[in-house]
Structures are given as structure tokens and as C-alpha cells.
Design a protein around this motif. Structure first.
Motif, mmCIF file in Angstrom:
data_model
loop_
_atom_site.group_PDB
_atom_site.id
_atom_site.type_symbol
_atom_site.label_atom_id
_atom_site.label_comp_id
_atom_site.label_asym_id
_atom_site.label_seq_id
_atom_site.Cartn_x
_atom_site.Cartn_y
_atom_site.Cartn_z
ATOM 1 N N ASN A 96 20.414 37.104 22.287
ATOM 2 C CA ASN A 96 20.225 38.221 23.221
ATOM 3 C C ASN A 96 20.935 39.486 22.758
ATOM 4 O OD1 ASN A 96 18.677 36.631 24.898
ATOM 5 N ND2 ASN A 96 20.350 36.125 26.269
ATOM 6 N N THR A 97 22.048 39.342 22.054
ATOM 7 C CA THR A 97 22.758 40.534 21.583
ATOM 8 C C THR A 97 21.981 41.270 20.498
ATOM 9 O OG1 THR A 97 24.005 39.300 19.892
ATOM 10 C CG2 THR A 97 24.992 39.471 22.088
ATOM 11 N N LEU A 98 20.967 40.613 19.946
ATOM 12 C CA LEU A 98 20.156 41.241 18.896
ATOM 13 C C LEU A 98 18.943 41.979 19.454
ATOM 14 C CD1 LEU A 98 20.150 38.310 16.293
ATOM 15 C CD2 LEU A 98 21.635 40.331 16.317
ATOM 16 N N SER A 99 18.835 42.089 20.782
ATOM 17 C CA SER A 99 17.633 42.675 21.381
ATOM 18 C C SER A 99 17.316 44.079 20.859
ATOM 19 C CB SER A 99 17.749 42.672 22.909
ATOM 20 O OG SER A 99 18.899 43.365 23.339
ATOM 21 N N PRO A 100 18.296 45.008 20.706
ATOM 22 C CA PRO A 100 17.921 46.317 20.153
ATOM 23 C C PRO A 100 17.374 46.222 18.733
ATOM 24 C CG PRO A 100 20.091 46.416 21.200
ATOM 25 C CD PRO A 100 19.729 44.970 21.083
ATOM 26 N N ILE A 101 17.915 45.304 17.943
ATOM 27 C CA ILE A 101 17.439 45.128 16.570
ATOM 28 C C ILE A 101 16.041 44.515 16.574
ATOM 29 C CG2 ILE A 101 17.877 43.911 14.396
ATOM 30 C CD1 ILE A 101 20.857 44.132 15.025
#
Length: 379
Positions: A212-217
Motif C-alpha cells: 500500500n505504501t507504493l500506491s503513488p509509484i
């Protein structure tokens, strides 16, 4: 790899991530019940009662109502949540399509009349603070990526703990807690037992949290990959000065997504569309497909739709991991299970800190005793 090396891996990965994981578990606990707490803590506006056969307003009329409420701004998104907010349309506006997220405001309109029901102020309150701490520590993308790294360390700590627990349990029956021995030994057994009990859950939550922390990527990869490929014929063209009817765009897109439900419409130039297209996103009606999205791009000037393509696997993985992280698939029973496992994990983290601090205290005490003994032996 020998036991000593696994012990060092478990020790240092655990020490580095424990305090942050403890914070994530504490802030994540109320977020498991965020729907219920929103109803309890926030003043919600309901759409007025009307006959069941009252028709929905045209999306063009809803757009005009939103723009009239905030003149000089542009619409970025229009979205719906019929399960929790029936007959309500949410419209996100900002000074420009590329404005910062904090500059955007969301209006709540009656889907049948276009009347303005609510204009919430800037986000705030208890749940917002818990959410921001849990997602990015109020530090934006760097905070998200940092917490994602802590999540990966947590996964390594779990795997190394299992490797260490296997030879340890050869000498004892599974689940043994030696209560008759020292307090530290009892907590060591309890720490190991609870860690194994929550093993699968902790791995799932740790991995989905890191994803989830990779959503912007992930969104950036989709924009530069699939979205750019689908709109390659429009590359180099100036953005249209006037865009066509959003209602017509929905009607066109619906013909390409039969049996699905409308979830979101992204205006041309926004994050989830191209400068030349409306991005119309649909979802399914099963517990699984309701978490997945099917985009249909509609030319904002000519009104025709591009051939729909399923979202890439990495976007679908992100969409599926978000509700799984908070136990949002199986209603209240699964949420309660998630909360109980979260509490048990908090106990595991605190007991791990206790064992480490106790070990350091014991070692310091032994050194002090040796030093004192040496001084007394001197003439």
C-alpha cells in the motif's frame, strides 16, 4: 545459514522496526472500524427521503451545481459510495487539475436533485490523525516509503523468528509456557507462542501494508505505461479548450462495461485520465470484483470510447491489498478477528522490547558485579 546468524537477523530487524510497528498497530486498530467510527464521531448528512422511483439527475446538472458552489475551480473527480452514502454524489474540486491534494475540496450533492448537501472543511479529527500517522507519518511520500521499509523489516523479522522457533521447540511441546521459571523465561515462551499464532496474519498485514505504501509509484507506473499506450494517438495534441458532456461520456462508457457499477469519473487532465479523455471507472458486484476497477476512457471532445483494457497486475494487486490490510472483506466478524490479532501483535511487540531491555539490564548488572568484586579484591 547457522542459528547464530538467524538470531542476529531476527534481533536487529526486530529492534529497528518494533517501535514503528507498535505505532502502526495502535493507529491501525481504530482504522479497522473506520466506517463505524465515522458514523459515530462525525456529523453525517443524509440525502432527504424521496419516492424510490425518483430519477437521478444528469451528471451535467450535478457538475453545474458543483461549479456554481465553488466558482473559479475545476472538477477533478466525481465518485459514489451507495452502500454507505445512498443518493449522494461526491465531487472533488480544486483551483487546477494539477493542484496539490490539500488544496482540493469535496462537495456532497443530492444525486437526484443536484442540491448541495454538505461542504466539508479541511480534513481533521481523530480518525484523520490516526490515518495520517498510519499511512505516512505526516511526511508525504518519504514517510510512506519509510513505513513500507519498516513493514518489509517486519516480514524478515517474522520469517527469521519462525526459523529460530523450530529448533527451539524440539526440546518442548508446542505452546509450552514455563510459568514456574523466571519471569523473563515465561515472557520469552509467551512471545514465541503468540508470534507463531499470529504468523500468517502478521505476514499478510505486513506485506499488504508495504504494498500500500507504493500506491503513488504504482499509479505513476500505470500512467506512464498502460495509460500512455492507450492514448498514444493523442500524444502531442493540445488539450481541448472545451470538453463534452460528462453524462454522454458515462452513457458511452456504460455500453462497454455491462453488468458493472459506476465507481468514479476522472475529468480530463486529472490523475486518473489523460488531457483528452474522461476516465470512467466501474467495479463488479461480488466481494472480490467490487474491489477491482475497470477503466473506460472516453474522448472528451468526440465522445467515443477507447477499447477497454484490464488494469495491469500490479494495480490489481494494490487494489486487492488495500481492503485486505484492514480486514475489510468479510464485514464485522472479520474486523473483530483483525482487531484481536492486532492486539495480540501489540503484546508480541511489547514483550520483544521487554526481553531485549531485560537482557541488556542483566548483562549490565553482571558487568557491575564483576567490577565491584574486582575492586574489593584489591588491597
Amino acid at each position: 545459514m547457522n542459528v547464530k546468524l538467524w538470531f542476529l537477523i531476527h534481533k536487529w530487524t526486530s529492534l529497528v522496526c518494533t517501535l514503528f510497528l507498535l505505532m502502526l498497530c495502535i493507529t491501525g486498530l481504530p482504522l479497522i472500524f473506520h466506517h463505524e467510527l465515522e458514523h459515530l464521531l462525525e456529523d453525517e448528512v443524509a440525502a432527504p427521503a424521496m419516492p424510490a422511483d425518483t430519477p437521478m439527475a444528469s451528471l451535467d446538472a450535478l457538475s453545474q451545481s458543483a461549479l456554481a458552489a465553488r466558482p473559479g475551480e475545476v472538477i477533478r473527480f466525481m465518485f459514489w459510495d451507495e452502500e454507505d452514502h445512498p443518493h449522494q454524489t461526491f465531487v472533488s474540486l480544486a483551483p487546477a487539475q494539477d493542484a496539490k491534494a490539500e488544496d482540493a475540496r469535496t462537495l456532497v450533492l443530492d444525486s437526484r436533485t443536484g442540491d448541495l448537501l454538505d461542504e466539508p472543511g479541511p480534513p481533521g479529527g481523530f480518525l484523520y490523525i490516526m490515518f495520517k500517522l498510519h499511512v505516512d507519518l505526516f511526511a508525504g511520500l518519504p514517510g510512506m516509503l519509510f513505513l513500507g521499509f519498516m513493514g518489509l523489516l517486519f516480514v524478515v523479522a517474522i520469517i527469521s523468528g519462525v526459523v529460530l522457533y523450530a529448533p527451539f521447540m524440539r526440546k518442548l511441546d508446542f505452546g509450552t509456557v514455563r510459568r514456574e521459571r523466571s519471569s523473563r523465561l515465561k515472557w520469552l515462551d509467551l512471545h514465541n507462542l503468540l508470534g507463531v499464532v499470529t504468523l500468517v496474519w502478521a505476514l499478510v498485514v505486513g506485506l499488504t501494508g508495504a504494498i500500500n505504501t507504493l500506491s503513488p509509484i504504482v499509479v505513476g507506473l500505470w500512467q506512464q505505461g498502460q495509460l500512455a499506450a492507450m492514448t498514444a494517438d493523442y500524444a502531442g495534441r493540445p488539450a481541448p479548450e472545451q470538453i463534452g458532456s460528462v453524462q454522454q461520456a458515462l452513457d458511452t462508457a456504460s455500453a462497454n462495461a455491462e453488468g458493472m457499477h459506476l465507481s468514479l469519473i476522472a475529468w480530463p487532465g486529472s490523475q486518473f485520465s489523460s488531457p483528452h479523455h474522461y476516465g470512467v471507472f466501474f467495479r463488479g458486484d461480488t466481494p472480490l470484483t467490487s474491489r477491482l476497477l475497470q477503466p473506460v476512457l472516453v474522448d472528451a471532445s468526440a465522445g467515443h470510447a477507447l477499447e477497454p483494457e484490464a488494469l495491469p497486475w500490479y494495480v490489481q494487486t494494490l487494489l486487492l491489498s488495500q481492503p485486505l490490510h484492514f480486514g475489510d472483506y468479510g464485514g464485522m466478524p472479520l474486523k473483530i478477528i483483525w482487531a484481536l490479532l492486532d492486539i495480540v501483535t501489540i503484546v508480541v511487540l511489547i514483550s520483544g522490547l521487554y526481553l531485549w531491555l531485560g537482557r541488556r539490564t542483566s548483562a549490565a548488572r553482571r558487568v557491575e558485579e564483576i567490577n565491584n568484586g574486582g575492586q574489593e579484591a584489591q588491597p
